[in-house]
Write an enzyme that holds these catalytic residues in place. Structure first.
Site, PDB file in Angstrom:
ATOM      1  N   HIS A 201      45.336  44.468  41.730  1.00 44.29           N
ATOM      2  CA  HIS A 201      44.604  43.932  43.497  1.00 44.29           C
ATOM      3  C   HIS A 201      43.580  43.808  43.152  1.00 44.29           C
ATOM      4  O   HIS A 201      42.455  43.698  43.337  1.00 44.29           O
ATOM      5  CB  HIS A 201      44.892  45.284  44.366  1.00 44.29           C
ATOM      6  CG  HIS A 201      44.443  46.338  44.504  1.00 44.29           C
ATOM      7  ND1 HIS A 201      43.059  45.966  45.281  1.00 44.29           N
ATOM      8  CD2 HIS A 201      44.156  46.827  43.684  1.00 44.29           C
ATOM      9  CE1 HIS A 201      41.688  46.331  44.889  1.00 44.29           C
ATOM     10  NE2 HIS A 201      42.926  47.941  43.953  1.00 44.29           N
TER      11      HIS A 201
ATOM     12  N   ASP B 249      43.286  42.569  46.809  1.00 44.39           N
ATOM     13  CA  ASP B 249      42.467  42.929  48.004  1.00 44.39           C
ATOM     14  C   ASP B 249      41.694  44.062  48.141  1.00 44.39           C
ATOM     15  O   ASP B 249      41.272  44.612  47.089  1.00 44.39           O
ATOM     16  CB  ASP B 249      43.740  43.177  49.022  1.00 44.39           C
ATOM     17  CG  ASP B 249      44.653  44.234  48.391  1.00 44.39           C
ATOM     18  OD1 ASP B 249      44.793  44.723  47.681  1.00 44.39           O
ATOM     19  OD2 ASP B 249      44.537  45.514  49.405  1.00 44.39           O
TER      20      ASP B 249
ATOM     21  N   ASP C 284      35.836  48.200  42.666  1.00 47.92           N
ATOM     22  CA  ASP C 284      37.482  47.561  43.058  1.00 47.92           C
ATOM     23  C   ASP C 284      37.894  47.019  43.593  1.00 47.92           C
ATOM     24  O   ASP C 284      38.165  46.594  45.095  1.00 47.92           O
ATOM     25  CB  ASP C 284      37.355  49.183  43.994  1.00 47.92           C
ATOM     26  CG  ASP C 284      38.938  49.568  44.394  1.00 47.92           C
ATOM     27  OD1 ASP C 284      40.060  49.573  43.458  1.00 47.92           O
ATOM     28  OD2 ASP C 284      39.014  50.496  45.290  1.00 47.92           O
TER      29      ASP C 284
ATOM     30  N   GLU D  85      47.364  46.503  47.833  1.00 49.83           N
ATOM     31  CA  GLU D  85      47.166  47.094  46.826  1.00 49.83           C
ATOM     32  C   GLU D  85      46.989  48.759  48.192  1.00 49.83           C
ATOM     33  O   GLU D  85      47.138  49.688  48.309  1.00 49.83           O
ATOM     34  CB  GLU D  85      46.830  47.517  45.612  1.00 49.83           C
ATOM     35  CG  GLU D  85      46.828  48.920  44.676  1.00 49.83           C
ATOM     36  CD  GLU D  85      46.005  49.460  45.032  1.00 49.83           C
ATOM     37  OE1 GLU D  85      45.973  51.024  44.443  1.00 49.83           O
ATOM     38  OE2 GLU D  85      44.790  49.614  45.780  1.00 49.83           O
TER      39      GLU D  85
END
EC number: 3.5.1.18
Length: 391
Positions: free
Chosen positions: A78, A80, A111, A145
């Site tokens: 992801h 985002d 992340d 996500e």
């Protein structure tokens, strides 16, 4: 600066807070297209929450016997990121990649923009060394996500299933490591089942309880029983199923009014020893036994999934061992990921990424020494899987 670090920094510089991709997918598609990837946008969702999705696949040349042998590996991730929180509390601007104390700081550093960059560069290196692989390679990337996860990977998987797309192995780039890249991978995740319980009573003056019915008092014994219930014992791969309350709302705000209802939010994280249906039945049985007048709505966030040691797990373990010398730990702990959607059409799904100590925090960062080994692990894994695809 290594290509992996450079691409990580370029991705961090895009302020891609859910669901805004902020141009990350366009950047990645421009890197993938020259490698022979067919890049397809599968955006979804309403205009006020439009989600960007990219399905990018490179199909290996095949003929005769090779066609039957070829398999597909997917990298899922992801673009985002979660909101920054108070920007003034950051030591450096969250969307300005910054090196400090041997770390790369920025929202999304761990992340999971480092993972995305590592896999893209790993693919570039793999194809430079193996220009005619037996392996189909795909990337599934979304900008939703960290949010509701309704119009992201879930939608793409539904479309791939409708097409009859075959997926054999999937690596999700979530930050799974603890102290050092590769010391832990996730080979499964627990299911998540949430409930909103509304217990109804009769509102009244607190000095005249005989003229009212206090739903908080009525609910407490049932909630106590639910909190003490052993739902299952877990198994070799999963810890026991847990039940936790997250919110309790009751009352009018006044201190002299018995409320007319109380609302309780709760969540199960459940192992493969339990089913969503079975847990729902057991909760209703407890509430009914206590004679409550209630409404209960359920939301199934995802089923548990498990990849037992086999081709993919062994390929990743070998890659980690060769790159770091570590004997990686297999784990199913932690929250959910988009792996729960991919596992519906892919029999082997694992998650592997850098250490996760700073994710979602102020001053999120990734150690510089963790980035290049992650790329090398992905690259070695591609080599192993390519050999299996041609076996």
């Amino acid at each position: 600066m290594s290509p992996t670090l450079l691409l990580t920094e370029q991705l961090i510089a895009h302020p891609s807070v859910t669901p805004d991709d902020a141009g990350c997918l366009d950047l990645l598609a421009r890197r993938l297209a020259p490698l022979g990837f067919a890049c397809e946008r599968l955006d979804s969702g309403p205009e006020n929450f439009r989600v960007s999705n990219l399905w990018s696949k490179r199909t290996a040349a095949r003929s005769g016997q090779a066609q039957a042998a070829t398999k597909t590996v997917v990298f899922a991730g992801h673009t985002d990121v979660v909101p920054t929180g108070p920007v003034e509390q950051w030591s450096s601007p969250p969307f300005t990649p910054t090196h400090r104390d041997g770390r790369l700081y920025g929202r999304g550093a761990s992340d999971m923009k480092a993972s995305i960059a590592a896999f893209v560069v790993a693919v570039e290196e793999f194809l430079a060394a193996t220009p005619d692989p037996r392996l189909d390679i795909a990337l599934l990337l979304t900008s939703d996500e960290e949010g509701p996860s309704v119009d992201g990977t879930k939608v793409v998987i539904e479309q791939l299933r409708a097409r009859g797309e075959r997926l054999d192995w999937c690596i999700v780039g979530e930050p799974t490591s603890v102290e050092q890249t590769g010391d832990m991978i996730k080979n499964g995740r627990r299911g998540t089942l949430s409930g909103r319980l509304t217990v109804r009573g009769v509102q009244g003056h607190i000095a005249y309880p005989q003229l009212a019915r206090n739903p908080i008092h009525q609910a407490v014994p049932a909630l106590t029983e639910l909190a003490a219930t052993v739902w299952d014992e877990g198994n070799a791969f999963f810890p026991p199923t847990s039940w936790q309350m997250s919110n309790i709302h009751g009352g009018t705000g006044a201190t002299n009014v018995i409320p007319g209802q109380v609302v309780i939010d709760f969540n199960f994280r459940f192992s493969t020893e339990s089913t969503a249906e079975g847990l729902q039945q057991r909760v209703h049985a407890v509430l009914d036994r206590h004679g409550l007048e209630y409404d209960l709505t359920w939301t199934l966030g995802g089923q548990p999934f498990l990849t037992t040691p086999g081709e993919l797990v062994q390929a990743v373990q070998q890659a980690i061992r060769a790159e770091t010398g570590l004997e990686t730990e297999l784990s199913t702990t932690g929250g959910t990921s988009d792996g729960r959607f991919i596992a519906q059409i892919c029999p082997q799904v694992i998650e592997l990424g850098p250490p996760n100590a700073s994710i979602h925090k102020i001053d999120e960062n990734v150690r510089l020494v963790d980035i290049e080994p992650l790329k090398n692990i992905y690259r070695r894994t591609l080599d192993h899987l390519n050999a299996l695809a041609g076996a």
